[in-house]
Design a protein around this motif. Structure first.
Motif, PDB file in Angstrom:
ATOM      1  N   GLN A 282      -8.515 -29.379 -22.977  1.00  0.00           N
ATOM      2  CA  GLN A 282      -8.726 -30.806 -23.205  1.00  0.00           C
ATOM      3  C   GLN A 282      -9.907 -31.108 -24.122  1.00  0.00           C
ATOM      4  O   GLN A 282     -10.107 -32.253 -24.508  1.00  0.00           O
ATOM      5  CB  GLN A 282      -8.907 -31.540 -21.887  1.00  0.00           C
ATOM      6  N   ASP A 283     -10.697 -30.104 -24.474  1.00  0.00           N
ATOM      7  CA  ASP A 283     -11.751 -30.336 -25.463  1.00  0.00           C
ATOM      8  C   ASP A 283     -12.177 -29.024 -26.121  1.00  0.00           C
ATOM      9  O   ASP A 283     -11.807 -27.938 -25.681  1.00  0.00           O
ATOM     10  CB  ASP A 283     -12.959 -31.062 -24.865  1.00  0.00           C
TER      11      ASP A 283
ATOM     12  N   THR B 127     -15.682 -31.985 -31.150  1.00  0.00           N
ATOM     13  CA  THR B 127     -14.492 -32.338 -31.927  1.00  0.00           C
ATOM     14  C   THR B 127     -13.780 -31.084 -32.420  1.00  0.00           C
ATOM     15  O   THR B 127     -14.346 -29.988 -32.417  1.00  0.00           O
ATOM     16  CB  THR B 127     -14.867 -33.194 -33.152  1.00  0.00           C
TER      17      THR B 127
ATOM     18  N   MET C  72     -12.404 -35.593 -30.151  1.00  0.00           N
ATOM     19  CA  MET C  72     -12.371 -35.319 -28.720  1.00  0.00           C
ATOM     20  C   MET C  72     -13.795 -35.412 -28.189  1.00  0.00           C
ATOM     21  O   MET C  72     -14.757 -35.202 -28.934  1.00  0.00           O
ATOM     22  CB  MET C  72     -11.819 -33.911 -28.450  1.00  0.00           C
TER      23      MET C  72
ATOM     24  N   ARG D 255      -0.883 -33.307 -24.671  1.00  0.00           N
ATOM     25  CA  ARG D 255      -0.860 -31.875 -24.307  1.00  0.00           C
ATOM     26  C   ARG D 255       0.482 -31.508 -23.684  1.00  0.00           C
ATOM     27  O   ARG D 255       1.088 -30.491 -24.025  1.00  0.00           O
ATOM     28  CB  ARG D 255      -1.997 -31.546 -23.333  1.00  0.00           C
TER      29      ARG D 255
ATOM     30  N   ASP E  22      -6.322 -30.925 -26.955  1.00  0.00           N
ATOM     31  CA  ASP E  22      -6.233 -32.384 -27.107  1.00  0.00           C
ATOM     32  C   ASP E  22      -6.755 -33.036 -25.838  1.00  0.00           C
ATOM     33  O   ASP E  22      -6.462 -32.564 -24.730  1.00  0.00           O
ATOM     34  CB  ASP E  22      -4.784 -32.814 -27.371  1.00  0.00           C
ATOM     35  N   ASP E  23      -7.517 -34.119 -25.982  1.00  0.00           N
ATOM     36  CA  ASP E  23      -8.115 -34.751 -24.814  1.00  0.00           C
ATOM     37  C   ASP E  23      -7.159 -35.678 -24.077  1.00  0.00           C
ATOM     38  O   ASP E  23      -7.459 -36.147 -22.983  1.00  0.00           O
ATOM     39  CB  ASP E  23      -9.385 -35.524 -25.204  1.00  0.00           C
ATOM     40  N   GLU E  24      -5.975 -35.953 -24.659  1.00  0.00           N
ATOM     41  CA  GLU E  24      -5.008 -36.822 -24.004  1.00  0.00           C
ATOM     42  C   GLU E  24      -3.932 -35.980 -23.321  1.00  0.00           C
ATOM     43  O   GLU E  24      -3.212 -35.218 -23.978  1.00  0.00           O
ATOM     44  CB  GLU E  24      -4.367 -37.766 -25.024  1.00  0.00           C
TER      45      GLU E  24
ATOM     46  N   ASN F  25     -17.199 -34.255 -26.172  1.00  0.00           N
ATOM     47  CA  ASN F  25     -17.963 -33.004 -26.035  1.00  0.00           C
ATOM     48  C   ASN F  25     -18.015 -32.194 -27.333  1.00  0.00           C
ATOM     49  O   ASN F  25     -19.073 -31.821 -27.803  1.00  0.00           O
ATOM     50  CB  ASN F  25     -17.430 -32.123 -24.897  1.00  0.00           C
TER      51      ASN F  25
END
Length: 260
Positions: free
Chosen positions: A39-40, A66, A62, A18, A12-14, A64
């Motif tokens: 994160q990605d 998904t 996300m 996470r 997860d990018d947030e 870069n």
């Protein structure tokens, strides 16, 4: 065998999500080891090309790469290398987007579940238990392939697909008519073929699958009884207890106590 039988990753990018998933989900009680947090999708893909995991708990959108793109890449790699463990990874998608196209694509890629943010911890834990049960099933099937005696399988392609559908969707409100629609055949034809190939009627087979899953969760997890009921397709706690009592000859609580 230890209680920890599956490895999981979070993507997860947030950062707050996470951290929340890492800290608030009771991984140890679920019998799942959280091995990595990314994160990605790019970071996760790099890791999975060298190491393995059993369960992915991933965001969809996300930077870069998904979550959908990541899983599509993993499925493609698995097709090119049938011996790869990538084909056995169970995926649970978390998304802030309710667009049906995302859910449709997630299901096409074989996702175990698709949850909308903000998802409750209990809801996520139920999805993780479903994924773990599928992992355990894959392990048992792999072991069975090494035995001397051949494993008897239904000869009909339609029934194989029907059994696969039940194994993935047993926790949902499914019916023989629903599965027949998925396979583009009539319910009467599928019913006759199901009995002929499996030796059971559909309702009995589905009930047995759900009982096996309930037995395992009562012994291998600390989930509450109503959570286990939801995880095997009975969201009404009273109905689940009555159904379990009828099939097992004892209540879910008594079964857990006797097999603790």
């Amino acid at each position: 065998m230890t209680n920890t039988t599956c490895r999981a990753m979070i993507i997860d990018d947030e950062a707050w999500i996470r951290e929340g998933l890492s800290e608030h989900i009771e991984w140890e009680k679920l019998g799942i080891e959280l091995v990595k947090v990314f994160q990605d999708g790019n970071e996760a893909l790099d890791y999975l090309e060298k190491d393995s995991t059993d369960i992915l708990l991933s965001d969809i959108r996300m930077p870069n790469m998904t979550g959908l793109e990541l899983v599509a890449r993993l499925r493609e790699k698995a097709r090119n290398d049938p011996s790869s463990k990538l084909s056995q990874i169970k995926v649970i998608f978390l998304s802030g987007y309710g667009d049906f196209k995302y859910a449709q694509e997630a299901l096409r890629l074989g996702a175990v579940d698709y949850l909308l943010k903000p998802a409750d911890v209990e809801e996520i834990e139920i999805a993780l238990m479903k994924a773990k049960a599928l992992c355990k099933q894959d392990g048992e099937e792999s072991s069975a392939l090494t035995t001397v005696e051949p494993v008897e399988e239904p000869s009909s392609y339609l029934i194989k697909k029907a059994l696969q559908f039940i194994q993935v969707h047993y926790a949902e409100d499914i019916s023989l008519s629903h599965i027949a629609g998925e396979l583009f055949v009539t319910p009467n034809y599928l019913s006759r073929l199901f009995r002929q190939e499996s030796g059971q009627v559909f309702s009995d087979y589905l009930s047995r699958i759900r009982m096996d899953k309930a037995y395992a969760m009562l012994v291998d997890s600390n989930l509450k009884i109503y959570q286990i009921g939801e995880a095997v397709g009975y969201p009404n706690p009273r109905y689940f207890s009555e159904w379990f009592q009828k099939n097992a000859g004892m209540s879910p609580g008594d079964y857990r106590k006797r097999n603790a």
